[in-house]
Design an enzyme around this catalytic site. Structure first.
Site, short mmCIF file in Angstrom:
data_model
loop_
_atom_site.label_atom_id
_atom_site.label_comp_id
_atom_site.label_asym_id
_atom_site.label_seq_id
_atom_site.Cartn_x
_atom_site.Cartn_y
_atom_site.Cartn_z
N GLY A 71 -44.56 11.67 -37.62
CA GLY A 71 -44.36 11.98 -36.22
C GLY A 71 -45.41 11.29 -35.37
N CYS A 325 -54.16 20.54 -36.61
CA CYS A 325 -55.04 19.42 -36.33
C CYS A 325 -56.31 19.86 -35.63
CB CYS A 325 -54.33 18.39 -35.46
SG CYS A 325 -52.64 18.14 -35.95
C1 LIG Z 1 -46.64 17.88 -36.49
C2 LIG Z 1 -46.39 17.32 -35.14
C3 LIG Z 1 -46.59 15.96 -34.87
C4 LIG Z 1 -47.16 15.00 -35.90
O1 LIG Z 1 -46.26 14.75 -36.94
P1 LIG Z 1 -46.86 14.17 -38.33
O2 LIG Z 1 -45.64 13.78 -39.09
O3 LIG Z 1 -47.61 15.29 -38.95
O4 LIG Z 1 -47.71 13.02 -37.99
C5 LIG Z 1 -46.30 15.49 -33.61
N1 LIG Z 1 -45.84 16.32 -32.66
C6 LIG Z 1 -45.64 17.63 -32.87
C7 LIG Z 1 -45.10 18.48 -31.77
C8 LIG Z 1 -45.92 18.17 -34.12
O5 LIG Z 1 -45.73 19.48 -34.31
#
Ligand SMILES: *Cc1c(COP(=O)(O)O)cnc(C)c1O
Length: 388
Positions: A71, A325
């Site tokens: 993400g 995070c």
């Molecule tokens: C978890 C998350 C991300 C990051 O996704 P990853 O695959 O862990 O890098 C970005 N935006 C939101 C809203 C998330 O909950």
């Protein structure tokens, strides 16, 4: 000890069906999808089948979807890629104060490169004002980035209305739909969205795979330069097993969505109602209705959230004090502070994010152990003695 997982917004377990689907691509089906010979043909088909399946989850065409590593990569690609592609048109980006760090840090980085960013406030329910959004748009505005659902509170933003405003003003619109995908119905064809980020490990696929919807005609500068993969939009040999897993997980999400939403809603309502009845001095954060079916974010006055989480962990319960995070840092949640919570109350907040495998029994266990834990912690707080 009982192990209970209430942290599905941080990550989800890989479903058995998903695991079974990806395993062949970790061993026997090892060909490079770009190869034209026998070894590559099967993996190419697997990648394209998965692309169709993920596209169906968003209701886009497969050509409009590229696979990413996460993400975070999707958010970076969408925001930087659009900003660089349109920098001759303007240098202004609009987002919100409550985005995921993947969006916020990317915007902060672009500010260092000369872009200007407006961070919209949210109200006590966690929502932005559409009038403020409209007022923030200038002739220099090239991108609006507003998340679909907030990871800490589950608050759902009015994506269709924002898309309408963006379209009328001729501004590109990106939404981080990582938390929405798989939990609620998404239809990009109906939304006026140009870019949408999703991630595999938030929808029961493994970590290390994601996808980005790029509406036909939207030009982006690639984030990862390399070979011709993903129609020149993202270089790098595909993570075939991860992509297959994401395809499978998307199919399951579509198949089970209705039943799953009902299940999660029932559990969340039981949790929130039960907690309100049993524990005094609490506050449920986020808009009462405009929220994901699985997320309950609760502030416990006169309690330190991290200690509460440790107490829950000792009882086998995994929950979170906000986004994974930022936990471990002493900063209060930027999301809750933006919603007007005091630092004290933000620090006393816990997120319970439910998922497929959770049961009524697990909610009832939480409701049983919570009052004495909270009471014991509060009994040590001098502030609580005065408030009782
Ligand atoms: C978890 C998350 C991300 C990051 O996704 P990853 O695959 O862990 O890098 C970005 N935006 C939101 C809203 C998330 O909950």
């Amino acid at each position: 000890m009982n192990r209970i997982y209430f942290d599905h917004n941080a990550t989800t377990p890989v479903l058995d069906e998903v695991f079974d689907a990806m395993v062949p691509f970790l061993k026997d089906q090892w060909g490079n999808p770009s190869s034209i010979h026998w070894a590559g043909r099967g993996t190419r088909k697997a990648v394209e089948d998965a692309r169709e399946s993920v596209s169906a989850l968003l209701n886009c065409t497969p050509i409009e979807l590229i696979f990413t590593s996460s993400g975070t990569e999707g958010d970076n690609h969408a925001i930087k890629g659009l900003a660089y592609a349109q920098k001759n048109k303007g240098n202004h980006i609009i987002t919100t104060k409550v985005e995921h760090p993947a969006v916020l840090s990317t915007c902060k980085h672009l500010q260092k490169e000369g872009f200007e960013v407006t961070y919209l406030d949210v109200d006590k329910d966690g929502l932005i004002s559409l009038d403020e959004l409209k007022a923030a748009i200038t002739p220099k505005t090239i991108l609006i980035s507003v998340m679909y659902a907030n990871n800490e509170t589950g608050v759902l933003f009015p994506i269709k209305e924002i898309g309408q405003i963006a379209k009328e003003k001729g501004v590109a619109f990106h939404t981080d739909a990582v938390q929405a995908a798989g939990k609620i119905k998404i239809d990009v064809a109906d939304l006026n969205v140009d870019l949408m980020t999703i991630s595999g490990h938030k929808l029961y696929a493994p970590k290390g795979v994601g996808a980005l919807f790029i509406k036909r005609g939207t030009r982006l500068v690639p984030l990862v330069h390399g070979g011709h993969q993903e129609r020149n939009r993202r270089g790098g040999t595909e993570n075939v097993a991860g992509i297959v897993a994401m395809g499978k997980a998307s199919g399951i999400a579509i198949r089970d969505m209705e039943k799953e939403t009902e299940h999660l809603k029932t559990l969340k309502e039981r949790l929130e109602k039960g907690m309100t009845e049993r524990v005094p001095h609490i506050k449920i954060n986020g808009h009462p209705d405009k929220r994901l079916p699985n997320t309950a974010n609760i502030s416990f006055e006169f309690v330190e959230g991290e200690s509460l989480l440790l107490n829950l962990d000792m009882k086998g319960i995994a929950a979170s004090s906000g986004s994974a995070c930022t936990s471990g840092s002493l900063e209060p949640s930027h999301v809750l502070v933006s919603m007007g919570l005091t630092h004290e109350l933000s620090h006393g907040s816990v997120r319970f994010s439910l998922g497929k495998s959770n049961t009524v029994q697990e909610i009832d266990y939480l409701l049983e152990i919570m009052p004495p834990i909270v009471e014991r912690m509060r009994s040590m707080s001098p502030l609580y003695a005065g408030a009782k």
